[in-house]
Enzyme design. Structure first.
Site, short mmCIF file in Angstrom:
data_model
loop_
_atom_site.label_atom_id
_atom_site.label_comp_id
_atom_site.label_asym_id
_atom_site.label_seq_id
_atom_site.Cartn_x
_atom_site.Cartn_y
_atom_site.Cartn_z
N ASN A 1 -16.97 1.01 -20.56
CA ASN A 1 -15.84 0.17 -20.18
C ASN A 1 -15.00 -0.16 -21.42
O ASN A 1 -15.52 -0.17 -22.54
CB ASN A 1 -16.39 -1.12 -19.54
CG ASN A 1 -15.44 -1.65 -18.49
OD1 ASN A 1 -15.01 -0.92 -17.60
ND2 ASN A 1 -15.10 -2.93 -18.61
N HIS B 1 -14.49 1.09 -0.82
CA HIS B 1 -13.35 0.23 -0.45
C HIS B 1 -12.30 1.00 0.34
O HIS B 1 -11.16 0.53 0.46
CB HIS B 1 -12.73 -0.39 -1.70
CG HIS B 1 -13.62 -1.42 -2.33
ND1 HIS B 1 -13.41 -1.90 -3.60
CD2 HIS B 1 -14.72 -2.07 -1.88
CE1 HIS B 1 -14.34 -2.80 -3.90
NE2 HIS B 1 -15.15 -2.91 -2.86
N ARG C 1 1.50 2.02 -3.60
CA ARG C 1 0.30 2.53 -4.28
C ARG C 1 -0.07 3.92 -3.76
O ARG C 1 -0.56 4.77 -4.50
CB ARG C 1 -0.85 1.55 -4.09
CG ARG C 1 -0.62 0.21 -4.80
CD ARG C 1 -1.77 -0.73 -4.57
NE ARG C 1 -2.99 -0.21 -5.15
CZ ARG C 1 -4.20 -0.61 -4.74
NH1 ARG C 1 -4.32 -1.46 -3.73
NH2 ARG C 1 -5.28 -0.11 -5.30
N TYR D 1 0.83 -1.22 0.00
CA TYR D 1 0.00 0.00 0.00
C TYR D 1 0.86 1.26 0.00
O TYR D 1 0.47 2.28 -0.56
CB TYR D 1 -0.98 -0.03 1.19
CG TYR D 1 -2.10 -1.01 0.94
CD1 TYR D 1 -2.07 -2.29 1.49
CD2 TYR D 1 -3.14 -0.69 0.07
CE1 TYR D 1 -3.07 -3.22 1.21
CE2 TYR D 1 -4.14 -1.61 -0.21
CZ TYR D 1 -4.09 -2.87 0.35
OH TYR D 1 -5.07 -3.79 0.04
N1 APR Z 1 -11.12 3.02 -19.87
C1 APR Z 1 -12.22 2.32 -19.48
N2 APR Z 1 -12.17 1.08 -18.91
C2 APR Z 1 -10.95 0.55 -18.71
C3 APR Z 1 -9.75 1.22 -19.09
C4 APR Z 1 -9.87 2.50 -19.69
N3 APR Z 1 -8.80 3.20 -20.08
N4 APR Z 1 -8.70 0.41 -18.77
C5 APR Z 1 -9.23 -0.70 -18.21
N5 APR Z 1 -10.57 -0.63 -18.19
C6 APR Z 1 -11.52 -1.60 -17.65
C7 APR Z 1 -11.15 -3.04 -17.92
O1 APR Z 1 -11.74 -3.48 -19.15
C8 APR Z 1 -11.76 -3.77 -16.72
O2 APR Z 1 -13.09 -4.22 -17.01
O3 APR Z 1 -11.51 -1.45 -16.25
C9 APR Z 1 -11.83 -2.69 -15.63
C10 APR Z 1 -10.86 -2.93 -14.49
O4 APR Z 1 -11.27 -4.10 -13.83
P1 APR Z 1 -10.51 -4.54 -12.50
O5 APR Z 1 -9.06 -4.49 -12.72
O6 APR Z 1 -11.16 -5.82 -12.05
O7 APR Z 1 -10.84 -3.38 -11.45
P2 APR Z 1 -12.17 -3.17 -10.62
O8 APR Z 1 -13.36 -3.63 -11.38
O9 APR Z 1 -12.15 -1.78 -10.11
O10 APR Z 1 -11.95 -4.17 -9.35
C11 APR Z 1 -12.93 -4.11 -8.35
O11 APR Z 1 -11.64 -5.63 -7.01
O12 APR Z 1 -9.64 -6.33 -6.23
C12 APR Z 1 -10.75 -5.61 -5.91
O13 APR Z 1 -10.82 -3.90 -4.32
C13 APR Z 1 -10.40 -4.19 -5.61
O14 APR Z 1 -11.76 -2.24 -6.01
C14 APR Z 1 -11.21 -3.40 -6.63
C15 APR Z 1 -12.30 -4.38 -7.03
#
Ligand code: APR
Length: 230
Positions: free
Chosen positions: A198, A106, A56, A53
């Site tokens: 997305n 979160h 990050r 952390y």
């Molecule tokens: N623009 C739009 N979407 C994007 C971009 C972009 N430039 N880059 C990536 N993405 C999308 C990807 O297609 C993916 O579906 O963002 C999403 C990221 O997904 P994750 O990495 O799973 O992140 P998230 O959904 O926020 O995870 C949810 O999981 O691990 C836990 O606590 C953590 O808050 C997090 C939660």
């Protein structure tokens, strides 16, 4: 325009240089969730978790909001009180862009929490094991981030907002983590129009009444312009 609830995930901060979790090379390909994002992992190896952390926190503090964050702040400014961002992100980029109504379900990298007395304070850039709590002096400080197996924050308020929403948008989230992944169903039951913005289809894309695929920094400003035109 009505009441708008916007769920954001790591994808909205990707173009600000902050890694996502499940994309190619994402954070969960570099670290095991059970080692760095669970209470058990923290108890087992607090130094590893703090260093995860700390890195990050420093990276997030140096990042700048992108056009998507700024567009959402513009939407709120034009429609104050009716726009709420519910973010899964622990960075502060929505606030840096000027958004005021932001619920961090979160937690945040900027926050520290005492696991003994529940005191919260602003985290220093680097935290170490045994970091003393400024309130009870216990060596019990941890990042104020919600780990797997823990209850996300603000859930009662979020569910009320979803039930009353006229529009629910999910931006930059893979739809793989609950309860956030079910918010679209809650909003639909409340009669909201739902849209997914997305890079790729999320795991719950079929629950949305509208989908737009592409980069948040390009699609979100266009969507906000449409919303402001009414
Ligand atoms: N623009 C739009 N979407 C994007 C971009 C972009 N430039 N880059 C990536 N993405 C999308 C990807 O297609 C993916 O579906 O963002 C999403 C990221 O997904 P994750 O990495 O799973 O992140 P998230 O959904 O926020 O995870 C949810 O999981 O691990 C836990 O606590 C953590 O808050 C997090 C939660």
């Amino acid at each position: 325009m009505g009441r708008i609830v916007i769920l954001t995930g790591a994808g909205i901060s990707a173009e600000s240089g902050l890694g996502t979790f499940r994309d190619e090379g994402g954070l969960w390909s570099q670290h095991r969730i059970e080692d760095v994002a669970t209470p058990e992992g923290f108890a087992r190896n607090p130094a590893l978790v703090h260093s995860f952390y700390n890195a990050r926190r420093v990276q997030s503090a140096a990042a700048q909001p992108n056009a998507a964050h700024h567009a959402l702040a513009r939407l709120e400014a034009a429609n104050a009180g009716e726009v709420t961002i519910v973010t899964q992100n622990v960075d502060g980029l929505h606030e840096a862009a000027g958004s005021l109504r932001v619920l961090h379900m979160h937690g945040t990298l900027a926050g520290a929490l005492c696991s003994q007395c529940d005191h919260r304070w602003t985290a220093p850039p680097e935290m170490v094991p045994g970091h003393p709590c400024p309130a009870c002096a216990g060596p019990t400080a941890r990042p104020d981030v919600v780990w797997f197996g823990e209850m996300p924050y603000h859930m009662d308020e979020i569910w009320d907002l979803l039930r009353a929403a006229d529009v629910f948008a999910a931006i930059g989230t893979s739809g793989q983590v609950y309860p956030a992944a079910a918010f679209v169903q809650d909003a639909t039951r409340g009669g909201a129009h739902t849209i997914e913005i997305n890079l790729d289809p999320s795991a719950v894309v079929s629950d949305f009444s509208e989908t737009r695929f592409g980069k948040a920094s390009e699609l979100v400003p266009l969507w906000v312009d449409e919303m402001l035109r009414g």
